[in-house]
Design a protein around this motif. Structure first.
Motif, PDB file in Angstrom:
ATOM      1  N   ALA A   1       0.848  -1.196   0.000  1.00  0.00           N
ATOM      2  CA  ALA A   1       0.000   0.000   0.000  1.00  0.00           C
ATOM      3  C   ALA A   1       0.882   1.245   0.000  1.00  0.00           C
ATOM      4  CB  ALA A   1      -0.918   0.000   1.219  1.00  0.00           C
ATOM      5  N   THR A   2       0.309   2.365  -0.396  1.00  0.00           N
ATOM      6  CA  THR A   2       1.026   3.631  -0.386  1.00  0.00           C
ATOM      7  C   THR A   2       0.339   4.604   0.570  1.00  0.00           C
ATOM      8  OG1 THR A   2      -0.244   4.436  -2.274  1.00  0.00           O
ATOM      9  CG2 THR A   2       1.870   3.359  -2.751  1.00  0.00           C
ATOM     10  N   ILE A   3       1.081   5.607   0.983  1.00  0.00           N
ATOM     11  CA  ILE A   3       0.560   6.591   1.944  1.00  0.00           C
ATOM     12  C   ILE A   3      -0.146   7.710   1.199  1.00  0.00           C
ATOM     13  CG2 ILE A   3       1.204   8.239   3.744  1.00  0.00           C
ATOM     14  CD1 ILE A   3       3.734   6.432   4.149  1.00  0.00           C
ATOM     15  N   ASN A   4      -1.382   7.987   1.597  1.00  0.00           N
ATOM     16  CA  ASN A   4      -2.126   9.111   1.023  1.00  0.00           C
ATOM     17  C   ASN A   4      -2.871   9.874   2.117  1.00  0.00           C
ATOM     18  OD1 ASN A   4      -4.269   7.472   1.655  1.00  0.00           O
ATOM     19  ND2 ASN A   4      -4.994   7.210  -0.438  1.00  0.00           N
ATOM     20  N   ILE A   5      -2.267   9.974   3.286  1.00  0.00           N
ATOM     21  CA  ILE A   5      -2.910  10.576   4.449  1.00  0.00           C
ATOM     22  C   ILE A   5      -3.161  12.063   4.220  1.00  0.00           C
ATOM     23  CG2 ILE A   5      -0.773  11.132   5.696  1.00  0.00           C
ATOM     24  CD1 ILE A   5      -2.302   9.974   8.236  1.00  0.00           C
TER      25      ILE A   5
ATOM     26  N   ALA B   1      -3.851   5.241   4.048  1.00  0.00           N
ATOM     27  CA  ALA B   1      -3.104   4.486   3.034  1.00  0.00           C
ATOM     28  C   ALA B   1      -4.033   4.152   1.881  1.00  0.00           C
ATOM     29  CB  ALA B   1      -2.523   3.207   3.634  1.00  0.00           C
ATOM     30  N   SER B   2      -3.435   3.815   0.741  1.00  0.00           N
ATOM     31  CA  SER B   2      -4.255   3.453  -0.417  1.00  0.00           C
ATOM     32  C   SER B   2      -5.148   2.270  -0.091  1.00  0.00           C
ATOM     33  CB  SER B   2      -3.366   3.144  -1.622  1.00  0.00           C
ATOM     34  OG  SER B   2      -2.448   2.103  -1.304  1.00  0.00           O
ATOM     35  N   VAL B   3      -4.672   1.402   0.795  1.00  0.00           N
ATOM     36  CA  VAL B   3      -5.459   0.290   1.315  1.00  0.00           C
ATOM     37  C   VAL B   3      -5.203   0.224   2.809  1.00  0.00           C
ATOM     38  CG1 VAL B   3      -5.850  -2.202   1.257  1.00  0.00           C
ATOM     39  CG2 VAL B   3      -5.218  -1.000  -0.844  1.00  0.00           C
ATOM     40  N   GLY B   4      -6.219   0.509   3.598  1.00  0.00           N
ATOM     41  CA  GLY B   4      -6.099   0.333   5.040  1.00  0.00           C
ATOM     42  C   GLY B   4      -5.469   1.473   5.811  1.00  0.00           C
TER      43      GLY B   4
END
Length: 133
Positions: free
Chosen positions: A87-91, A121-124
């Protein structure tokens, strides 16, 4: 006429004095307080704004979809990693700030911690660590 004016003034003043809207409270879990002494307030604030290459000013979300990020100032460091591998960070800035406040509510203002912030995150979710380096 006087009654109408008084009535309007009363209704306006009661709406001005209404209770403020509740602020959003982000969910944090797995909070572990990892240090005894509070870190320097200013240094913590600067490090908080350094995540994602800088989230200060008009930037509202972590840019570039990193898989991890740190925010460092002086001897203070925030680290963020997604809980789920890949997953990637998108906070968002709001979620980040509210999560920090929630963790400080458990451990104390500017005290080191590790925690999981809901979402971000992009997932979770994301795992966050504040530590002295």
């Amino acid at each position: 006429m006087l009654f109408t004016i008084l009535s309007i003034m009363l209704s306006f003043s009661s709406s001005v004095l209404a209770a403020p809207l509740a602020t959003r409270q982000e969910t944090v879990s797995n909070v572990k307080c990892t240090g005894g002494n509070a870190l320097d307030f200013h240094t913590v604030n600067v490090a908080q704004l350094q995540i994602c290459g800088g989230i200060a000013g008009s930037i509202q979300k972590c840019q570039g979809a990193p898989t991890s990020t740190t925010g460092t100032s002086g001897n203070v460091q925030f680290s963020i990693k997604p809980v789920q591998a890949g997953a990637t960070i998108n906070i968002s800035k709001g979620r980040w700030e509210q999560g920090i406040k929630a963790a400080f509510a458990v451990c104390g203002q500017d005290k080191p911690f590790s925690a999981t912030f809901t979402g971000g995150a992009s997932v979770g979710d994301v795992n966050v660590v504040l530590k002295q380096v």
